[in-house]
Design an enzyme around this catalytic site. Sequence first.
Site, PDB file in Angstrom:
ATOM      1  N   ARG A 181      30.784  82.433  39.186  1.00 32.48           N
ATOM      2  CA  ARG A 181      29.689  81.599  38.717  1.00 32.48           C
ATOM      3  C   ARG A 181      28.523  81.521  39.703  1.00 32.48           C
ATOM      4  NH1 ARG A 181      31.852  76.780  34.963  1.00 32.48           N
ATOM      5  NH2 ARG A 181      30.333  77.653  33.563  1.00 32.48           N
ATOM      6  N   ARG A 228      36.083  65.813  31.376  1.00 33.54           N
ATOM      7  CA  ARG A 228      34.725  66.360  31.529  1.00 33.54           C
ATOM      8  C   ARG A 228      34.124  66.716  30.175  1.00 33.54           C
ATOM      9  NH1 ARG A 228      34.147  71.370  34.624  1.00 33.54           N
ATOM     10  NH2 ARG A 228      32.121  70.985  33.711  1.00 33.54           N
ATOM     11  N   CYS A 241      33.696  74.136  36.619  1.00 36.94           N
ATOM     12  CA  CYS A 241      35.066  74.636  36.521  1.00 36.94           C
ATOM     13  C   CYS A 241      35.219  75.945  37.294  1.00 36.94           C
ATOM     14  CB  CYS A 241      35.428  74.871  35.068  1.00 36.94           C
ATOM     15  SG  CYS A 241      35.926  73.370  34.236  1.00 36.94           S
ATOM     16  N   ASP A 282      35.157  79.759  25.860  1.00 39.01           N
ATOM     17  CA  ASP A 282      35.650  78.386  26.010  1.00 39.01           C
ATOM     18  C   ASP A 282      36.877  78.108  25.135  1.00 39.01           C
ATOM     19  OD1 ASP A 282      33.683  77.915  27.808  1.00 39.01           O
ATOM     20  OD2 ASP A 282      32.537  76.517  26.601  1.00 39.01           O
ATOM     21  N   LYS A 302      28.891  68.801  24.135  1.00 37.48           N
ATOM     22  CA  LYS A 302      28.653  68.713  25.589  1.00 37.48           C
ATOM     23  C   LYS A 302      27.591  69.728  26.021  1.00 37.48           C
ATOM     24  CE  LYS A 302      31.568  70.788  29.013  1.00 37.48           C
ATOM     25  NZ  LYS A 302      30.675  71.650  29.742  1.00 37.48           N
ATOM     26  N   ASN A 303      27.783  70.968  25.622  1.00 42.41           N
ATOM     27  CA  ASN A 303      26.894  72.017  26.131  1.00 42.41           C
ATOM     28  C   ASN A 303      25.496  71.950  25.526  1.00 42.41           C
ATOM     29  OD1 ASN A 303      28.991  72.807  27.696  1.00 42.41           O
ATOM     30  ND2 ASN A 303      29.331  74.781  26.706  1.00 42.41           N
TER      31      ASN A 303
HETATM   32  C1  UD1 Z   1      27.826  78.193  29.772  1.00 42.23           C
HETATM   33  C2  UD1 Z   1      28.674  77.061  29.240  1.00 42.23           C
HETATM   34  C3  UD1 Z   1      30.143  77.389  29.364  1.00 42.23           C
HETATM   35  C4  UD1 Z   1      30.434  78.708  28.687  1.00 42.23           C
HETATM   36  C5  UD1 Z   1      29.494  79.798  29.193  1.00 42.23           C
HETATM   37  C6  UD1 Z   1      29.645  81.110  28.430  1.00 42.23           C
HETATM   38  C7  UD1 Z   1      27.394  75.038  29.599  1.00 42.23           C
HETATM   39  C8  UD1 Z   1      27.285  73.764  30.352  1.00 42.23           C
HETATM   40  N1  UD1 Z   1      28.391  75.841  29.992  1.00 42.23           N
HETATM   41  O1  UD1 Z   1      28.125  78.344  31.154  1.00 42.23           O
HETATM   42  O2  UD1 Z   1      30.904  76.344  28.737  1.00 42.23           O
HETATM   43  O3  UD1 Z   1      31.775  79.086  28.954  1.00 42.23           O
HETATM   44  O4  UD1 Z   1      28.124  79.380  29.046  1.00 42.23           O
HETATM   45  O5  UD1 Z   1      29.493  80.898  27.073  1.00 42.23           O
HETATM   46  O6  UD1 Z   1      26.682  75.300  28.654  1.00 42.23           O
HETATM   47  N2  UD1 Z   1      26.251  84.825  35.952  1.00 42.23           N
HETATM   48  C9  UD1 Z   1      25.825  85.514  37.080  1.00 42.23           C
HETATM   49  N3  UD1 Z   1      24.697  85.076  37.730  1.00 42.23           N
HETATM   50  C10 UD1 Z   1      23.991  83.989  37.305  1.00 42.23           C
HETATM   51  C11 UD1 Z   1      24.414  83.313  36.151  1.00 42.23           C
HETATM   52  C12 UD1 Z   1      25.559  83.742  35.488  1.00 42.23           C
HETATM   53  O7  UD1 Z   1      26.445  86.490  37.498  1.00 42.23           O
HETATM   54  O8  UD1 Z   1      22.975  83.646  37.944  1.00 42.23           O
HETATM   55  C13 UD1 Z   1      27.455  85.302  35.238  1.00 42.23           C
HETATM   56  C14 UD1 Z   1      28.599  84.286  35.258  1.00 42.23           C
HETATM   57  O9  UD1 Z   1      29.342  84.370  36.446  1.00 42.23           O
HETATM   58  C15 UD1 Z   1      29.401  84.689  34.023  1.00 42.23           C
HETATM   59  C16 UD1 Z   1      28.322  85.191  33.067  1.00 42.23           C
HETATM   60  O10 UD1 Z   1      27.176  85.419  33.864  1.00 42.23           O
HETATM   61  O11 UD1 Z   1      30.284  85.727  34.342  1.00 42.23           O
HETATM   62  C17 UD1 Z   1      27.969  84.252  31.949  1.00 42.23           C
HETATM   63  O12 UD1 Z   1      27.696  82.981  32.473  1.00 42.23           O
HETATM   64  P1  UD1 Z   1      26.676  81.967  31.764  1.00 42.23           P
HETATM   65  O13 UD1 Z   1      26.425  82.432  30.364  1.00 42.23           O
HETATM   66  O14 UD1 Z   1      25.523  81.786  32.666  1.00 42.23           O
HETATM   67  O15 UD1 Z   1      27.570  80.664  31.698  1.00 42.23           O
HETATM   68  P2  UD1 Z   1      27.158  79.198  32.096  1.00 42.23           P
HETATM   69  O16 UD1 Z   1      25.752  78.930  31.715  1.00 42.23           O
HETATM   70  O17 UD1 Z   1      27.609  78.927  33.489  1.00 42.23           O
END
Ligand code: UD1
Length: 416
Positions: A121, A397, A116, A305, A22-23
């Site tokens: 986020r 999902r 989720c 995850d 998925k990711n």
């Molecule tokens: C992706 C994955 C998700 C996985 C996560 C961490 C996909 C579709 N989803 O989510 O399954 O659990 O990586 O491995 O690939 N953050 C901020 N500001 C931002 C962006 C992120 O503060 O602008 C924080 C988030 O709240 C979180 C951390 O950074 O605490 C890591 O998030 P991130 O690595 O960006 O996760 P996703 O890309 O949302």
Amino acid sequence: MDAVRIYGGNCLSGQTKIQGSKNASLPILAATLLIDGTCEIVNCPDISDVYHMLRLLESLGCRVCRRADVIRIDTCGVAECDMPADSVGVMRSSIMLLGALLARMGEVAMEYPGGCVIGKRPIDLHLQALRRMGVEITEGPEEFCARAWRLHGAVHELPFVSVGVTENLILAAVLAEGETVIHPAAREPEIQALCEFLVSAGGKISGVGTDRLVIRGVKKLYPVRFCVPADRIVAGTWLAACLCAGGRVFLEDAPCGQMESVLACAEKLGGRLSPSPEGLLVEGRACKGLKKDLVTAVYPGFPTDLQSLFMAAIAFSGQDGRIVETVFENRFRIVPELLKMGADIRVQGNCACIRGNRPLCNTIVEAKELRGGAALVVAALAAEGTGIVTNRHYIDRGYEDITRSLRDLGAEIELA
Ligand code: UD1
């Protein structure tokens, strides 16, 4: 009905093939927007997040055709840069389209993305980094507009590692003018898959697999056919199911090379594992203590995850264990549901203490997000009696059909 019924208490035995990731699929589908023409994406999982991403692409003007596990995306007609709020709202990955659409159209208007509820986020880092590449962003309370007359390369020294930000910047940079450096870049295998897709289409990316990516902008990318790798999180889910319920299962195509931290943890819990290029053979059940805390981290650390799935495994191990969640602040939403089943778990801040000394009994529990929902199904396989997990749509999902896969592994489970 939007639920799963599980007849628990039986060992697992059987074989299942691991679906495409998925990711990896979601950013690759977004990346097709950078290419004028028709791409073929093979082994894309048939899950609702992919469905929503395809709907988003169609709403932008792409022609999408799905035959079995091959998706053809023709982007020649892309003319829109507004995204439908309902699809953006349900899926965090809609943010992926920001970098790609800016590169293609120079303008995007969208609502803040959903996904989720496992933490705040925010998307602040995405927006901040894109501004460095010449993007003007106007933020409203519910939606924002981003505009770039000309995207240019930039050096991004990021305050922390983010999967989504790394992907968005790659998408924005690959057709931008000049060079972009991303550091520290996330090293998740799904990012490597995105880079491989873009490089096969003519992109210039070096440092793939390291925490420093250098992208030299090119003028044009070309249509390609690309095969999505197997989903390490789904493989880890079935691994956790075997650890909870016990038995002997073969996970065909499990990407063992991407699962080192997960396999190490499963072995410490007492699982007997035989990884091979064909997949992963899992025998036994969780029966030992971890000795050290299980700490989630960015890749190659233990994936957040799979945290709730391994919480379920520890709860059945007969031993105590502690989990420290360092990535998302709200990823213990499964705990109240496991308590309903009789588990003994205390949460303090980002730490969960699990006492694995109780029998768990099935009851009606509620999925509140994707992986936590899968973890409840997995826990119910090992618990006594008949259980129901509601809100199956969260699980859909990310899992093609969790009941079919687990039936392949010998579970007694059905849609309810
Ligand atoms: C992706 C994955 C998700 C996985 C996560 C961490 C996909 C579709 N989803 O989510 O399954 O659990 O990586 O491995 O690939 N953050 C901020 N500001 C931002 C962006 C992120 O503060 O602008 C924080 C988030 O709240 C979180 C951390 O950074 O605490 C890591 O998030 P991130 O690595 O960006 O996760 P996703 O890309 O949302």
